[in-house]
Design a protein around this motif. Structure first.
Motif, mmCIF file in Angstrom:
data_model
loop_
_atom_site.group_PDB
_atom_site.id
_atom_site.type_symbol
_atom_site.label_atom_id
_atom_site.label_comp_id
_atom_site.label_asym_id
_atom_site.label_seq_id
_atom_site.Cartn_x
_atom_site.Cartn_y
_atom_site.Cartn_z
ATOM 1 N N THR A 269 -55.327 -4.557 -14.843
ATOM 2 C CA THR A 269 -55.049 -5.238 -13.567
ATOM 3 C C THR A 269 -53.563 -5.299 -13.238
ATOM 4 O O THR A 269 -53.184 -5.412 -12.078
ATOM 5 N N LEU A 270 -52.720 -5.255 -14.285
ATOM 6 C CA LEU A 270 -51.272 -5.358 -14.085
ATOM 7 C C LEU A 270 -50.573 -4.079 -14.521
ATOM 8 O O LEU A 270 -51.021 -3.386 -15.432
ATOM 9 N N LEU A 271 -49.448 -3.788 -13.871
ATOM 10 C CA LEU A 271 -48.551 -2.712 -14.281
ATOM 11 C C LEU A 271 -47.192 -3.347 -14.513
ATOM 12 O O LEU A 271 -46.675 -4.052 -13.638
ATOM 13 N N VAL A 272 -46.642 -3.162 -15.698
ATOM 14 C CA VAL A 272 -45.355 -3.771 -16.031
ATOM 15 C C VAL A 272 -44.320 -2.676 -16.238
ATOM 16 O O VAL A 272 -44.630 -1.588 -16.719
ATOM 17 N N THR A 273 -43.090 -2.953 -15.841
ATOM 18 C CA THR A 273 -41.994 -2.010 -16.066
ATOM 19 C C THR A 273 -40.712 -2.764 -16.385
ATOM 20 O O THR A 273 -40.516 -3.896 -15.937
ATOM 21 N N GLY A 274 -39.843 -2.127 -17.172
ATOM 22 C CA GLY A 274 -38.491 -2.624 -17.329
ATOM 23 C C GLY A 274 -37.666 -2.222 -16.116
ATOM 24 O O GLY A 274 -38.166 -1.603 -15.173
ATOM 25 N N SER A 275 -36.391 -2.565 -16.159
ATOM 26 C CA SER A 275 -35.492 -2.234 -15.053
ATOM 27 C C SER A 275 -34.076 -2.134 -15.599
ATOM 28 O O SER A 275 -33.720 -2.829 -16.554
ATOM 29 N N SER A 276 -33.276 -1.249 -15.001
ATOM 30 C CA SER A 276 -31.919 -1.030 -15.524
ATOM 31 C C SER A 276 -31.016 -2.254 -15.346
ATOM 32 O O SER A 276 -29.974 -2.344 -15.978
ATOM 33 N N ASP A 277 -31.433 -3.210 -14.508
ATOM 34 C CA ASP A 277 -30.640 -4.441 -14.358
ATOM 35 C C ASP A 277 -31.105 -5.545 -15.310
ATOM 36 O O ASP A 277 -30.691 -6.704 -15.188
ATOM 37 N N GLY A 278 -31.971 -5.188 -16.276
ATOM 38 C CA GLY A 278 -32.401 -6.144 -17.295
ATOM 39 C C GLY A 278 -33.665 -6.909 -16.959
ATOM 40 O O GLY A 278 -34.176 -7.664 -17.781
ATOM 41 N N LYS A 279 -34.193 -6.714 -15.764
ATOM 42 C CA LYS A 279 -35.393 -7.452 -15.363
ATOM 43 C C LYS A 279 -36.665 -6.766 -15.871
ATOM 44 O O LYS A 279 -36.663 -5.593 -16.221
ATOM 45 N N VAL A 280 -37.747 -7.544 -15.875
ATOM 46 C CA VAL A 280 -39.094 -7.014 -16.114
ATOM 47 C C VAL A 280 -39.915 -7.370 -14.888
ATOM 48 O O VAL A 280 -39.906 -8.520 -14.437
ATOM 49 N N LEU A 281 -40.615 -6.385 -14.323
ATOM 50 C CA LEU A 281 -41.400 -6.616 -13.116
ATOM 51 C C LEU A 281 -42.878 -6.374 -13.382
ATOM 52 O O LEU A 281 -43.241 -5.393 -14.031
ATOM 53 N N PHE A 282 -43.704 -7.291 -12.867
ATOM 54 C CA PHE A 282 -45.161 -7.195 -12.977
ATOM 55 C C PHE A 282 -45.729 -6.893 -11.604
ATOM 56 O O PHE A 282 -45.479 -7.633 -10.646
ATOM 57 N N TYR A 283 -46.484 -5.808 -11.514
ATOM 58 C CA TYR A 283 -47.099 -5.402 -10.249
ATOM 59 C C TYR A 283 -48.609 -5.586 -10.329
ATOM 60 O O TYR A 283 -49.209 -5.342 -11.383
ATOM 61 N N ASN A 284 -49.218 -5.985 -9.223
ATOM 62 C CA ASN A 284 -50.666 -5.931 -9.091
ATOM 63 C C ASN A 284 -51.035 -4.454 -8.957
ATOM 64 O O ASN A 284 -50.580 -3.787 -8.026
ATOM 65 N N TYR A 285 -51.840 -3.946 -9.887
ATOM 66 C CA TYR A 285 -52.172 -2.518 -9.874
ATOM 67 C C TYR A 285 -52.836 -2.103 -8.563
ATOM 68 O O TYR A 285 -52.529 -1.051 -8.007
ATOM 69 N N HIS A 286 -53.730 -2.937 -8.044
ATOM 70 C CA HIS A 286 -54.514 -2.561 -6.860
ATOM 71 C C HIS A 286 -53.699 -2.604 -5.570
ATOM 72 O O HIS A 286 -53.845 -1.727 -4.713
ATOM 73 N N THR A 287 -52.832 -3.607 -5.435
ATOM 74 C CA THR A 287 -52.086 -3.761 -4.165
ATOM 75 C C THR A 287 -50.679 -3.196 -4.225
ATOM 76 O O THR A 287 -50.033 -3.016 -3.197
ATOM 77 N N ALA A 288 -50.170 -2.927 -5.436
ATOM 78 C CA ALA A 288 -48.790 -2.446 -5.678
ATOM 79 C C ALA A 288 -47.741 -3.504 -5.331
ATOM 80 O O ALA A 288 -46.559 -3.206 -5.254
ATOM 81 N N ARG A 289 -48.163 -4.756 -5.158
ATOM 82 C CA ARG A 289 -47.200 -5.836 -4.874
ATOM 83 C C ARG A 289 -46.643 -6.412 -6.167
ATOM 84 O O ARG A 289 -47.342 -6.467 -7.189
ATOM 85 N N ILE A 290 -45.402 -6.886 -6.102
ATOM 86 C CA ILE A 290 -44.787 -7.541 -7.263
ATOM 87 C C ILE A 290 -45.366 -8.952 -7.391
ATOM 88 O O ILE A 290 -45.338 -9.738 -6.438
#
Length: 327
Positions: A269-290
């Protein structure tokens, strides 16, 4: 582990997004390139990390937040490391061009071989832990058999470097992402291969002029995601002809040349990614919203990995060598 026991054999729905810091681990003296939870449920408190400081470490990342073992078999940066499916062995490759299979308990080398190129990615074959595929600073990707220390297949592409490898379900086909973005088109950025014949199935999968530092497979649906240096993740079908989903793009994080990893939650249900600014972002897989942004690290966050059993435990690592466990 007492924490894990209630979840063994249970089916859970992942609804909680990790947000509270449980452990802050900082024993590595260089960037951490890769982290991976042990795939064996009973041993899933153990987290593997590979670092530019030439070491591989195994941590108790659930109960104690402490280092259990350090392996120093490489003499250059360790770029990739993987648990075997049984959880008793660790496969690793690095910038010393060495491949090692280490007994996790004793630290002894079961298999060691000098490769012809520096290694940047490796993956076990999904149904046979005696076989693995590795790629790196070379036009070739190689399949090895650990039992006889032999290369059994060579996959040849007109590229300079392989960035990541992703086996598709059942292992008959796999994908490689490469740094080959040509001026006129982006052919060869993602290549699909037939594992047995070493034939190229397709090199016309991704047509935008961005390299893809990491690939990840959805746990339930026939799709995969490619992390791109265009600061977005693209969604593709994992069945031929591997079409891109033009309606969904996961945007809002930064890649900026780092090998930033991405991963689905175990329930998909979730897609998680790191980020070059040190953040971690969680996306709703179905809607692509953060759904949530976590200010996790001061340096680039290059990997985030959901725990395979505990529904809301996440490990992250960064370019400063720090590992954090969130709940």
């Amino acid at each position: 582990s007492e924490l894990i026991k209630p979840y063994l054999g249970s089916k859970y729905k992942l609804t909680e997004v990790p947000k509270n810091l449980v452990f802050h681990i900082s024993e590595h003296n260089g960037p951490v390139n890769e982290i991976q939870w042990c795939p064996v449920r009973e041993q899933s408190r153990m987290l593997l990390s590979a670092s530019m400081d030439k070491t591989i470490k195994v941590w108790d990342a659930v109960d104690a937040g402490c280092c259990l073992k350090t392996y120093s078999c490489h003499y250059c940066a360790v770029r990739a490391a993987q648990w075997s499916s049984c959880g008793r062995r660790i496969l690793s490759g690095g910038f010393d061009s060495m491949l090692h299979l280490t007994d996790a308990e004793t630290g002894k080398q079961i298999f060691s071989s000098k490769n012809e190129f520096r290694i940047s990615t490796l993956k076990f074959y999904p149904t046979d832990s005696n076989i693995f595929v590795c790629g790196g600073f070379s036009p070739e990707v190689k399949a090895w058999d650990i039992r006889n220390c032999q290369v059994i297949r060579v996959y040849k592409a007109a590229v300079q470097q392989t960035l990541d490898i992703l086996f598709l379900p059942e292992g008959k086909e796999f994908l490689t992402s490469t740094d080959a973005v040509s001026r006129d088109s982006a052919d060869r950025t993602i290549i699909a291969w037939d594992f047995q014949s070493a034939a190229k199935i397709s090199n016309q999968i991704f047509h935008e002029r961005y390299t893809c530092p990491s690939l990840t497979l959805h746990p339930k649906e026939s799709v995969f995601v490619a992390q791109t240096n265009g600061n977005y993740m693209a969604l593709f079908s994992s069945q031929r002809p591997y079409r891109i989903n033009k309606k969904k793009r996961y945007e809002g994080h930064k890649v900026e040349g780092f090998a930033v990893g991405c991963e689905f939650s175990p329930d998909g249900t979730l897609l998680v990614t790191g980020s070059s600014d040190g953040k971690v972002l969680f996306y709703n897989y179905h809607t692509a919203r953060i759904i949530r942004t976590l200010s996790a690290h001061r340096e680039a966050c290059v990997s985030a990995a959901f725990h395979p059993v505990l529904p809301s435990l996440l490990a992250t690592c960064d370019w400063a060598g720090e590992i954090k466990i969130w709940q």
